[in-house]
Scaffold this motif. Structure first.
Motif, PDB file in Angstrom:
ATOM      1  N   PRO A   1       1.002  -1.313   0.779  1.00  9.79           N
ATOM      2  CA  PRO A   1       0.111   0.341   0.034  1.00  9.79           C
ATOM      3  C   PRO A   1       0.509   1.555  -0.307  1.00  9.79           C
ATOM      4  N   ALA A   2       1.679   1.937   0.604  1.00 11.56           N
ATOM      5  CA  ALA A   2       2.919   1.989   0.483  1.00 11.56           C
ATOM      6  C   ALA A   2       3.121   2.879  -0.509  1.00 11.56           C
ATOM      7  N   ASP A   3       3.549   1.634  -1.343  1.00  7.07           N
ATOM      8  CA  ASP A   3       3.890   1.851  -2.608  1.00  7.07           C
ATOM      9  C   ASP A   3       2.308   1.878  -4.376  1.00  7.07           C
ATOM     10  N   ALA A   4       1.143   2.411  -3.139  1.00  7.10           N
ATOM     11  CA  ALA A   4       0.392   2.820  -4.320  1.00  7.10           C
ATOM     12  C   ALA A   4       0.331   3.168  -5.535  1.00  7.10           C
ATOM     13  N   ALA A   5       0.723   4.893  -4.575  1.00  4.98           N
ATOM     14  CA  ALA A   5       0.881   5.897  -5.888  1.00  4.98           C
ATOM     15  C   ALA A   5       1.984   5.907  -6.634  1.00  4.98           C
ATOM     16  N   ASP A   6       2.775   5.230  -6.644  1.00  6.22           N
ATOM     17  CA  ASP A   6       3.965   4.735  -7.610  1.00  6.22           C
ATOM     18  C   ASP A   6       3.871   3.618  -8.585  1.00  6.22           C
ATOM     19  N   ALA A   7       3.130   2.279  -7.725  1.00  7.00           N
ATOM     20  CA  ALA A   7       2.676   1.511  -9.173  1.00  7.00           C
ATOM     21  C   ALA A   7       0.735   2.612  -9.340  1.00  7.00           C
ATOM     22  N   SER A   8       0.360   3.306  -9.458  1.00 15.37           N
ATOM     23  CA  SER A   8      -0.730   3.514  -9.855  1.00 15.37           C
ATOM     24  C   SER A   8      -0.121   4.294 -11.310  1.00 15.37           C
ATOM     25  N   GLY A   9       0.867   5.234 -11.288  1.00 16.37           N
ATOM     26  CA  GLY A   9       1.149   6.032 -11.695  1.00 16.37           C
ATOM     27  C   GLY A   9       1.880   5.275 -12.819  1.00 16.37           C
ATOM     28  N   VAL A  10       2.549   4.272 -12.528  1.00 15.76           N
ATOM     29  CA  VAL A  10       2.638   3.256 -13.930  1.00 15.76           C
ATOM     30  C   VAL A  10       2.160   2.826 -14.640  1.00 15.76           C
ATOM     31  N   LEU A  11       0.969   1.793 -13.801  1.00 17.60           N
ATOM     32  CA  LEU A  11       0.267   1.525 -15.052  1.00 17.60           C
ATOM     33  C   LEU A  11      -0.825   2.289 -15.511  1.00 17.60           C
ATOM     34  N   VAL A  12      -1.432   3.320 -14.930  1.00 18.38           N
ATOM     35  CA  VAL A  12      -1.952   4.504 -15.510  1.00 18.38           C
ATOM     36  C   VAL A  12      -1.429   4.989 -16.970  1.00 18.38           C
ATOM     37  N   THR A  13      -0.047   5.282 -16.672  1.00 16.41           N
ATOM     38  CA  THR A  13       0.854   5.725 -18.077  1.00 16.41           C
ATOM     39  C   THR A  13       0.800   5.161 -18.802  1.00 16.41           C
ATOM     40  N   LEU A  14       0.896   3.321 -18.862  1.00 17.13           N
ATOM     41  CA  LEU A  14       0.635   2.481 -19.560  1.00 17.13           C
ATOM     42  C   LEU A  14      -0.475   2.710 -20.534  1.00 17.13           C
ATOM     43  N   VAL A  15      -1.657   2.596 -19.620  1.00 15.30           N
ATOM     44  CA  VAL A  15      -2.885   2.609 -20.242  1.00 15.30           C
ATOM     45  C   VAL A  15      -3.229   3.821 -21.212  1.00 15.30           C
ATOM     46  N   GLN A  16      -2.507   5.093 -20.572  1.00 17.50           N
ATOM     47  CA  GLN A  16      -2.295   5.901 -21.743  1.00 17.50           C
ATOM     48  C   GLN A  16      -1.295   5.764 -22.789  1.00 17.50           C
ATOM     49  N   LEU A  17      -0.502   5.817 -22.869  1.00 21.61           N
ATOM     50  CA  LEU A  17      -0.031   5.021 -23.899  1.00 21.61           C
ATOM     51  C   LEU A  17       0.010   4.201 -24.550  1.00 21.61           C
ATOM     52  N   GLY A  18      -1.184   3.469 -23.892  1.00 23.24           N
ATOM     53  CA  GLY A  18      -1.164   2.193 -24.677  1.00 23.24           C
ATOM     54  C   GLY A  18      -2.384   2.414 -25.374  1.00 23.24           C
ATOM     55  N   GLN A  19      -3.377   4.039 -25.403  1.00 22.62           N
ATOM     56  CA  GLN A  19      -3.955   4.163 -26.208  1.00 22.62           C
ATOM     57  C   GLN A  19      -3.701   5.152 -27.073  1.00 22.62           C
ATOM     58  N   VAL A  20      -2.374   5.853 -27.218  1.00 24.04           N
ATOM     59  CA  VAL A  20      -1.928   6.718 -27.712  1.00 24.04           C
ATOM     60  C   VAL A  20      -0.861   5.774 -29.121  1.00 24.04           C
ATOM     61  N   VAL A  21      -0.555   5.111 -28.463  1.00 23.15           N
ATOM     62  CA  VAL A  21       0.238   3.388 -29.128  1.00 23.15           C
ATOM     63  C   VAL A  21      -0.454   3.099 -30.223  1.00 23.15           C
ATOM     64  N   GLY A  22      -1.446   2.871 -29.377  1.00 21.25           N
ATOM     65  CA  GLY A  22      -2.821   2.183 -30.027  1.00 21.25           C
ATOM     66  C   GLY A  22      -3.407   2.998 -31.505  1.00 21.25           C
ATOM     67  N   VAL A  23      -4.011   4.261 -31.413  1.00 22.19           N
ATOM     68  CA  VAL A  23      -4.076   5.238 -32.501  1.00 22.19           C
ATOM     69  C   VAL A  23      -2.983   5.693 -33.660  1.00 22.19           C
ATOM     70  N   ALA A  24      -1.906   5.641 -32.826  1.00 18.69           N
ATOM     71  CA  ALA A  24      -0.974   6.098 -33.951  1.00 18.69           C
ATOM     72  C   ALA A  24      -0.264   5.277 -34.918  1.00 18.69           C
ATOM     73  N   VAL A  25      -0.047   3.823 -34.293  1.00 16.97           N
ATOM     74  CA  VAL A  25       0.210   2.643 -34.670  1.00 16.97           C
ATOM     75  C   VAL A  25      -1.026   1.983 -35.995  1.00 16.97           C
TER      76      VAL A  25
END
Length: 489
Positions: A406-430
């Motif tokens: 739980p102490a690392d929730a923010a960091d793990a959330s940031g990584v996952l949410v960034t990958l979700v957003q990058l997934g959308q960007v990469v998916g639409v672009a590629v």
């Protein structure tokens, strides 16, 4: 304000928030929905913006992409700010900035101002969105967390399709002769209502000021993501210039440099932007890869499917959005209710679902490759595809976070949410490039249908890789949970 002054407020606010978890979840997910909508809703308004502001093609690309670029680049920064200054406080700051920037976008007198305000919208979203997952992780446990993550997944899926429909409705309505401006102004009353409700519903989450801000890591990572996202977003429209390829190559170098910087900071006893223990959490990395690929395929399909309908079949934006609704609704429903399936299926569910989703995409492509109108059969397959895809995405998202302290929730959330957003960007672009490289406008229905078939074949290949990564996730998470964490199956 001193710590002594803030502690009584913490004791008063936390029970109130705990007593109304449903309202809290509705509040933060509505903020999430606003951020997701603004990725898609503006696309529909582009022709009207071009006419009203006499905007060039490059300027319009920046109006569309500026938000996504700022959003993707700063997500991990937003997560770290939430951990340092308090998730609720940073959520409110991000929401206030997003709302104010939406008002400024709606009142923008020219293209330059609109681009600048879109960038500020992205900054506000990047501050607000990572706090959503952190608040879910801190507020909910067990079955309640599973349901909260399912609702989160439903918002991500539904927001993309809803953005197309809502954008088309608002532009077509031309309220009071305002044309494209309501696609931004619609955020203002919602944002104000959320800000007022947040004062009562958001729990007091004092930040940990002992967590230092890893400025070198932040700068290198932001540059790496920026160098990746900018050419992916603008590349096709500008004909994939040499500078775009140079930026992509430089992004790879900087991602490697980021790993070196983080390792050195940790070796000196410092506090890296992404602690190594977060990435070493059982199942997080393979689950994150699968989530990235699933979201890239889903976002890329919705983009290509909308282009096929509007450019190839001459559908209106509203109709295109409505015909995309079954896959988004199916995705959202199964994200909410997958845990109702027999418990013996839960362990293998992501792999099984991805093994079914890949051929389902191919089936849709085969049905539509001839360029015919979209009837009940492909719509039924799309609905089933969405249902099955949600049975992969939502459990994977939960498992990625299940073994994180739980102490690392923010960091793990940031990584996952960034990958979700990058997934959308990469998916639409590629995948958008795969589609657009097969057609020239105006396109015939047959040529557009063939382009869609090629695109879904690429998506199916990506989902096979996602299934392999999901299998690694299943193996990694068979171990016992870490103390202090709760599984989500």
């Amino acid at each position: 304000m001193t710590d002594l002054q803030t502690r009584p407020a913490t004791r008063r606010a936390e029970p109130a928030a705990a007593a109304r978890p449903g309202r809290l979840l509705a509040l933060i997910l509505t903020g999430q929905l606003m951020a997701v909508l603004d990725v898609a809703i503006v696309n529909v308004a582009v022709p009207t913006i071009r006419t009203d502001l006499h905007a060039s093609g490059a300027a319009l690309q920046l109006v569309i992409a500026g938000y996504t670029i700022a959003y993707a680049v700063l997500l991990i920064t937003g997560a770290r700010l939430g951990a340092r200054h308090g998730y609720s406080r940073v959520f409110q700051y991000g929401l206030a900035g997003f709302t104010a920037a939406s008002l400024a976008c709606g009142l923008a007198p020219g293209t330059g101002a609109l681009i600048a305000f879109r960038l500020l919208q992205g900054v506000g979203a990047a501050l607000m969105v990572p706090q959503v997952m952190s608040l879910v992780q801190r507020t909910f446990t067990g079955a309640a967390r599973t349901r909260a993550l399912g609702l989160y997944s439903a918002v991500l899926a539904g927001g993309m399709a809803l953005g197309q429909v809502l954008g088309g409705v608002l532009v077509s309505a031309d309220l009071f002769g305002t044309g494209w401006r309501p696609v931004f102004l619609v955020n203002v009353p919602i944002g104000i209502a959320l800000l007022l409700a947040g004062r009562r519903l958001l729990p007091a989450t004092p930040g940990d000021r002992s967590r230092r801000f890893d400025l070198p890591g932040l700068v290198v990572l932001a540059l790496a993501i920026g160098l990746l996202v900018v050419p992916l977003v603008l590349g096709h429209e500008l004909g994939w210039p040499a500078w775009g390829w140079a930026m992509l190559a430089a992004s790879g170098v900087l991602f490697a440099g980021f790993a070196v910087v983080e390792w050195r900071i940790a070796a000196r006893g410092g506090q890296p932007l992404i602690p190594g223990r977060v990435l070493r959490a059982p199942g997080l990395l393979p689950a994150a890869v699968s989530v990235f690929l699933v979201m890239a395929g889903f976002a890329g399909f919705l983009f290509a499917f909308a282009l096929h309908q509007q450019a190839g079949l001459a559908h209106s934006a509203v109709r295109a959005g409505l015909l995309s609704a079954p896959v988004a609704v199916g995705f959202g429903l199964s994200s909410l209710h997958w845990q109702r399936l027999p418990a013996r299926l839960h362990g293998a569910l992501p792999v099984l679902a991805l093994a079914l989703v890949a051929p389902a995409y191919l089936a849709v492509g085969l049905m539509l490759r001839g360029g015919g109108e979209i009837g009940l059969a492909p719509e039924a397959v799309l609905a089933a595809l969405g249902l099955v895809a949600g049975c992969a995405y939502s459990p994977l998202f939960g498992r990625a976070l299940a073994r994180v302290d739980p102490a690392d929730a923010a960091d793990a959330s940031g990584v996952l949410v960034t990958l979700v957003q990058l997934g959308q960007v990469v998916g639409v672009a590629v995948l958008g490039t795969v589609f657009l490289s097969r057609v020239s406008f105006p396109a015939t229905p047959q040529v557009s249908g063939q382009a869609l078939w090629t695109t879904v074949a690429a998506i199916a290949g990506a989902l096979v890789l996602a299934a392999v990564s999901a299998l690694a996730t299943s193996r990694a998470t068979r171990s016992r949970p870490r103390p202090g964490t709760a599984g989500t199956d």
